[in-house]
Design a protein around this motif. Structure first.
Motif, PDB file in Angstrom:
ATOM      1  N   GLU A  32     -32.978  -9.973 -30.643  1.00 36.39           N
ATOM      2  CA  GLU A  32     -31.934  -9.438 -31.520  1.00 36.39           C
ATOM      3  C   GLU A  32     -32.559  -8.303 -32.325  1.00 36.39           C
ATOM      4  N   ILE A  33     -31.852  -7.186 -32.388  1.00 37.14           N
ATOM      5  CA  ILE A  33     -32.343  -6.056 -33.171  1.00 37.14           C
ATOM      6  C   ILE A  33     -31.376  -5.778 -34.320  1.00 37.14           C
ATOM      7  N   GLU A  34     -31.887  -5.156 -35.351  1.00 33.53           N
ATOM      8  CA  GLU A  34     -31.043  -4.764 -36.475  1.00 33.53           C
ATOM      9  C   GLU A  34     -30.717  -3.281 -36.334  1.00 33.53           C
ATOM     10  N   LEU A  35     -29.431  -2.966 -36.398  1.00 31.21           N
ATOM     11  CA  LEU A  35     -28.971  -1.595 -36.290  1.00 31.21           C
ATOM     12  C   LEU A  35     -29.055  -0.896 -37.647  1.00 31.21           C
ATOM     13  N   GLU A  36     -28.918   0.414 -37.643  1.00 35.85           N
ATOM     14  CA  GLU A  36     -29.015   1.200 -38.871  1.00 35.85           C
ATOM     15  C   GLU A  36     -28.021   0.752 -39.942  1.00 35.85           C
ATOM     16  N   ASP A  37     -26.849   0.265 -39.504  1.00 31.22           N
ATOM     17  CA  ASP A  37     -25.830  -0.150 -40.477  1.00 31.22           C
ATOM     18  C   ASP A  37     -26.041  -1.582 -40.981  1.00 31.22           C
ATOM     19  N   THR A  39     -26.118  -4.349 -39.187  1.00 30.03           N
ATOM     20  CA  THR A  39     -25.615  -5.369 -38.270  1.00 30.03           C
ATOM     21  C   THR A  39     -26.684  -5.669 -37.219  1.00 30.03           C
ATOM     22  N   HIS A  40     -26.474  -6.751 -36.502  1.00 31.91           N
ATOM     23  CA  HIS A  40     -27.423  -7.170 -35.473  1.00 31.91           C
ATOM     24  C   HIS A  40     -26.786  -7.085 -34.098  1.00 31.91           C
ATOM     25  N   LYS A  41     -27.624  -6.862 -33.101  1.00 29.84           N
ATOM     26  CA  LYS A  41     -27.144  -6.742 -31.727  1.00 29.84           C
ATOM     27  C   LYS A  41     -28.102  -7.503 -30.809  1.00 29.84           C
ATOM     28  N   GLN A  42     -27.529  -8.274 -29.884  1.00 28.17           N
ATOM     29  CA  GLN A  42     -28.326  -8.971 -28.881  1.00 28.17           C
ATOM     30  C   GLN A  42     -28.748  -7.959 -27.813  1.00 28.17           C
ATOM     31  N   VAL A  43     -30.019  -7.969 -27.455  1.00 26.41           N
ATOM     32  CA  VAL A  43     -30.542  -7.081 -26.419  1.00 26.41           C
ATOM     33  C   VAL A  43     -31.457  -7.882 -25.504  1.00 26.41           C
ATOM     34  N   LYS A  44     -31.806  -7.302 -24.378  1.00 25.90           N
ATOM     35  CA  LYS A  44     -32.783  -7.897 -23.477  1.00 25.90           C
ATOM     36  C   LYS A  44     -33.816  -6.829 -23.151  1.00 25.90           C
ATOM     37  N   PHE A  45     -35.071  -7.204 -23.327  1.00 22.34           N
ATOM     38  CA  PHE A  45     -36.163  -6.304 -22.992  1.00 22.34           C
ATOM     39  C   PHE A  45     -36.600  -6.591 -21.566  1.00 22.34           C
ATOM     40  N   LEU A  46     -36.844  -5.551 -20.799  1.00 19.14           N
ATOM     41  CA  LEU A  46     -37.337  -5.681 -19.439  1.00 19.14           C
ATOM     42  C   LEU A  46     -38.832  -5.412 -19.482  1.00 19.14           C
ATOM     43  N   SER A  47     -39.608  -6.386 -19.039  1.00 19.90           N
ATOM     44  CA  SER A  47     -41.066  -6.266 -19.092  1.00 19.90           C
ATOM     45  C   SER A  47     -41.669  -6.597 -17.739  1.00 19.90           C
TER      46      SER A  47
END
Length: 64
Positions: A32-37, A39-47
């Motif tokens: 989960e990352i925090e956006l500039e505003d 809010t939070h957004k679910q993401v997936k990192f590809l490694s």
């Protein structure tokens, strides 16, 4: 990644799954990352896995 490559998200997901993840060369990690505003957004990192990092696509295949 899809945006950076100019591809559809589904295309990148499918390519990563079939060409990298199923062969044990990479993994998806949910986060989960925090956006500039704020809010939070679910993401997936590809490694890449260690096997993916050492993979040489130009090496001769043993299947020949």
């Amino acid at each position: 990644m899809a945006e950076a490559l100019g591809l559809e998200k589904r295309s990148v997901d499918g390519s990563f799954t079939s060409a990298i993840q199923r062969k044990g060369l990479g993994v998806r990690t949910a986060a989960e990352i925090e956006l500039e505003d704020g809010t939070h957004k679910q993401v997936k990192f590809l490694s890449l896995t260690p096997a993916g990092m050492s993979y040489d696509p130009d090496a001769e295949s043993d299947a020949e």
